[in-house]
Scaffold this motif. Structure first.
Motif, PDB file in Angstrom:
ATOM      1  N   THR A  47       0.838  -1.197   0.000  1.00 22.76           N
ATOM      2  CA  THR A  47       0.000   0.000   0.000  1.00 22.76           C
ATOM      3  C   THR A  47       0.874   1.249   0.000  1.00 22.76           C
ATOM      4  N   TYR A  49       0.994   5.309   0.422  1.00 23.26           N
ATOM      5  CA  TYR A  49       0.231   6.409   1.004  1.00 23.26           C
ATOM      6  C   TYR A  49       0.686   7.712   0.357  1.00 23.26           C
ATOM      7  N   PRO A  52      -3.708  13.106  -1.048  1.00 22.05           N
ATOM      8  CA  PRO A  52      -4.782  13.146  -2.051  1.00 22.05           C
ATOM      9  C   PRO A  52      -4.807  14.471  -2.798  1.00 22.05           C
ATOM     10  N   TYR A  93     -11.400   0.850  -4.564  1.00 21.44           N
ATOM     11  CA  TYR A  93     -12.205   2.055  -4.391  1.00 21.44           C
ATOM     12  C   TYR A  93     -12.050   2.608  -2.978  1.00 21.44           C
ATOM     13  N   THR A  94     -11.902   3.914  -2.873  1.00 19.29           N
ATOM     14  CA  THR A  94     -11.877   4.547  -1.550  1.00 19.29           C
ATOM     15  C   THR A  94     -13.266   4.491  -0.929  1.00 19.29           C
ATOM     16  N   TYR A  95     -14.279   4.829  -1.736  1.00 23.26           N
ATOM     17  CA  TYR A  95     -15.675   4.749  -1.308  1.00 23.26           C
ATOM     18  C   TYR A  95     -16.516   4.206  -2.454  1.00 23.26           C
ATOM     19  N   GLN A 105     -17.286   2.360   2.797  1.00 23.94           N
ATOM     20  CA  GLN A 105     -15.830   2.473   2.697  1.00 23.94           C
ATOM     21  C   GLN A 105     -15.289   1.282   1.933  1.00 23.94           C
ATOM     22  N   THR A 107     -11.271   0.807   0.335  1.00 25.35           N
ATOM     23  CA  THR A 107      -9.893   0.577   0.764  1.00 25.35           C
ATOM     24  C   THR A 107      -9.756   0.770   2.267  1.00 25.35           C
ATOM     25  N   GLY A 110      -8.362   4.072   3.793  1.00 28.11           N
ATOM     26  CA  GLY A 110      -9.106   5.311   3.641  1.00 28.11           C
ATOM     27  C   GLY A 110      -8.450   6.271   2.663  1.00 28.11           C
ATOM     28  N   VAL A 111      -8.783   7.550   2.805  1.00 23.86           N
ATOM     29  CA  VAL A 111      -8.252   8.577   1.909  1.00 23.86           C
ATOM     30  C   VAL A 111      -6.728   8.608   2.007  1.00 23.86           C
ATOM     31  N   ASN A 114      -3.336   3.991  -1.422  1.00 23.18           N
ATOM     32  CA  ASN A 114      -3.425   3.551  -2.815  1.00 23.18           C
ATOM     33  C   ASN A 114      -2.818   2.160  -2.937  1.00 23.18           C
ATOM     34  N   VAL A 124      -8.530   9.938  -4.849  1.00 22.74           N
ATOM     35  CA  VAL A 124      -9.637   9.392  -4.069  1.00 22.74           C
ATOM     36  C   VAL A 124     -10.619   8.821  -5.087  1.00 22.74           C
TER      37      VAL A 124
END
Length: 394
Positions: A47, A49, A52, A93-95, A105, A107, A110-111, A114, A124
């Motif tokens: 992952t 980070y 955003p 997908y984030t959301y 929610q 991922t 969260g925001v 990636n 996002v």
């Protein structure tokens, strides 16, 4: 991303979900925890980070009539399918948004998280769960609220409607890339967001906790006092520092008399944290030095943590108290009855360049005397000359 696979053999138990506002966002959504994803399946080691900087909106479809009627099961099925069939490290997908306007929610991070996304770092990603290319009224309202809230918090002004593409390589986790989308769905999203303007600056409220402060309580004059602090991210979002660093700052922005020239970032900020992502609950250690000078006895300086001027982190202030001793050094005190201050010069004559000045009562280390002039140390590795008539030994 269009998922054209029926989950006829996938049996998933869905418990009653609790919907409530979470963290910094005004909109409500079902968290990963409330959806009871089996997070042991996902691999978070890859992952990435990233701060955003943009919002991507995409449509998610299915050939399964059963899933299209049950968005909660659909989201959970997508989580398992993304990991076990598409070989992604997490749902991309984030959301996710359904036709009734409910938000889920995706991922886990969260925001800003990636999971192995190619060419979409900093995005996002919002997926719309529907086989229809037009947003429902409820979905349209929820989408606008979500986009407005996310962009306001993070300072995002870039938005695109995209298709997500899966990039698979044998023996490796898949990655995701994006291409711009057009057509009825894109037009429907643009219509829903026609009044959205975007934001250039973030509007987050930062919270920290100072967990440890370590330093010596006594320091000889002229020496450096090393201060080490450990602070914890008390927010439920990531502290990103690649764009805007986090600073240790003298409280209320006052210049410090213990600042070290050319070592501190400025006379108010001894050190910063940059190019580092601090996850919720994580701690970070910071070290900086104070210069023990100007006077003897008890001294103190108050600090706080901030990212932007006049916006300190909540619960981030701390104080450093120490005692400055003379040690074995010969000291002199400025005592200029006529002027109330003295000039510190590069060499021992009035035509020499002025390096600094000092008011009456300032104390310095005497390094030597020559022809009516005194060589003093007035900073860390900084030396200058003062007319001895304006100094007294103490």
């Amino acid at each position: 991303m269009n998922v054209h696979k029926k989950f006829s053999k996938l049996v998933i138990g869905i418990t009653t979900l609790m919907l409530f506002p979470l963290g910094i966002f005004a909109f409500s959504y079902y968290s990963v925890e409330s959806q009871e994803f089996d997070t042991t399946l996902s691999d978070k080691t890859d992952t990435i980070y990233t701060n955003p900087t943009k919002i991507y909106i995409t449509q998610v479809t299915t050939e399964s009539e059963e899933l299209s009627r049950d968005p909660a099961t659909w989201v959970k099925a997508m989580y398992y399918y993304s990991i076990t069939r598409l070989y992604l490290s997490d749902i991309p997908y984030t959301y996710l948004l359904d036709e009734s306007g409910l938000i889920y929610q995706g991922t886990e991070g969260g925001v800003g998280a990636n999971p192995q996304l190619k060419e979409v770092d900093g995005a996002v990603i919002i997926g719309y769960l529907s086989n229809n290319t037009s947003l429902t009224n409820r979905a349209s309202d929820s989408l606008y609220e979500m986009v407005e809230d996310i962009s306001s918090n993070w300072g995002i002004s870039s938005l695109s409607i995209v298709d997500l593409l899966i990039n698979q390589q044998e023996g490796q986790l898949s990655t995701i890339s994006a291409r711009e989308s057009s057509g009825d769905f894109a037009n429907s999203v643009r219509e829903a967001l026609v009044d959205w303007k975007g934001y250039e600056e973030e509007n987050l409220e930062y919270k920290a906790r100072i967990e440890e402060i370590e330093y010596e309580e006594e320091i000889p004059i002229g020496e450096r006092l090393k201060v080490r602090i450990k602070m914890r991210n008390m927010n439920d979002f990531i502290w990103f520092t690649d764009k805007d660093p986090i600073y240790v700052s003298v409280k209320d922005g006052e210049e410090s008399e213990f600042a070290i020239n050319q070592e501190w970032d400025s006379f108010t900020k001894p050190v910063n944290i940059s190019d580092k992502n601090i996850l919720p609950g994580e701690t970070v250690e910071v070290e900086f030095n104070l210069e023990a000078r100007v006077f003897l006895g008890e001294a103190s300086e108050s600090f706080e943590i901030l990212k932007f001027e006049n916006e300190p982190f909540e619960n981030s202030d701390f104080e450093v108290k120490f005692n400055i001793t003379r040690g074995d050094k010969q000291l002199v005190e400025v005592d200029s009855v006529r002027y109330g201050f003295v000039n510190i010069r590069e060499c021992r004559w009035y035509s020499c360049e002025i390096l600094d000045s000092a008011d009456n009562g300032a104390i310095f280390i005497l390094e030597g005397e020559e022809a009516g002039w005194s060589r003093i140390r007035f900073g860390v590795d900084q030396f200058g000359w003062v007319n001895s008539a304006y100094l007294k030994k103490i």
